[in-house]
Enzyme design. Structure first.
Site, PDB file in Angstrom:
ATOM      1  N   GLY A 163     -28.300  35.483  22.546  1.00 24.23           N
ATOM      2  CA  GLY A 163     -27.726  35.387  21.121  1.00 24.23           C
ATOM      3  C   GLY A 163     -27.994  36.515  20.339  1.00 24.23           C
ATOM      4  CB  CYS A 164     -31.273  37.889  19.236  1.00 27.87           C
ATOM      5  SG  CYS A 164     -31.925  36.149  18.685  1.00 27.87           S
ATOM      6  CB  THR A 165     -28.801  40.867  22.854  1.00 25.07           C
ATOM      7  OG1 THR A 165     -30.322  40.778  23.232  1.00 25.07           O
ATOM      8  CG2 THR A 165     -28.031  42.249  23.634  1.00 25.07           C
TER       9      THR A 165
END
Length: 157
Positions: free
Chosen positions: A47-49
């Site tokens: 998700g952060c990527t």
């Protein structure tokens, strides 16, 4: 503990943190410029990527609006630098290992996974105007759509 932190229209809480590329990011250093402070749980997770790459893609447009973007996670600098290099992230990724900044912004919250409660970073963003006031807050951000939402709000500043 969630729900604390600044409200829209309030002054942005002060911060100074080390960031990727040997930079330091601080509220003082950004005075007179609008910026987006976005909090994410962990470098190099799916998700952060997605969120970081979406922001990187929108960077030329955001930069064209004079907006500085800063990602903040509780990670230490080595994994942050690795994450930034791996995906060619040009905007500063700041390290908040003692989550002081996250607490000031109300993004260090109780989370729950598999019935276990723990403290962690809520995926939230704060758009701060050139006067240092919080113009817009996004809580529990959806990583895929975030860059477009930010761009729209930044155009309205």
């Amino acid at each position: 503990m969630s729900g604390t932190g600044p409200v829209e229209g309030a002054p942005a809480p002060d911060f100074s943190m080390p960031a990727s590329g040997g930079r330091t990011v601080s509220l003082d250093g950004l005075r007179g410029k609008p910026f987006l402070l976005y909090f994410y749980p962990k470098a190099d997770t799916p998700g952060c990527t997605k969120q970081a790459c979406g922001i990187q893609e929108a960077l030329p447009q955001l930069g064209g609006l004079g907006l500085t973007v800063i990602g903040v996670s509780p990670d230490k600098m080595p994994p942050i630098e690795k994450f930034a290099q791996k995906y060619g992230l040009e905007f500063p990724l700041a390290s908040d290992p003692d989550h002081k900044v996250a607490e000031a912004y109300g993004t260090w919250v109780e989370k729950s996974m598999y019935g276990k409660k723990y403290m962690g970073m809520e995926r939230s963003s704060f758009l701060v105007d050139a006067e240092g006031r919080v113009a817009k807050i996004w809580r529990k951000v959806k990583p895929e759509a975030h860059a477009a939402e930010v761009l729209k709000a930044a155009q309205a500043l």
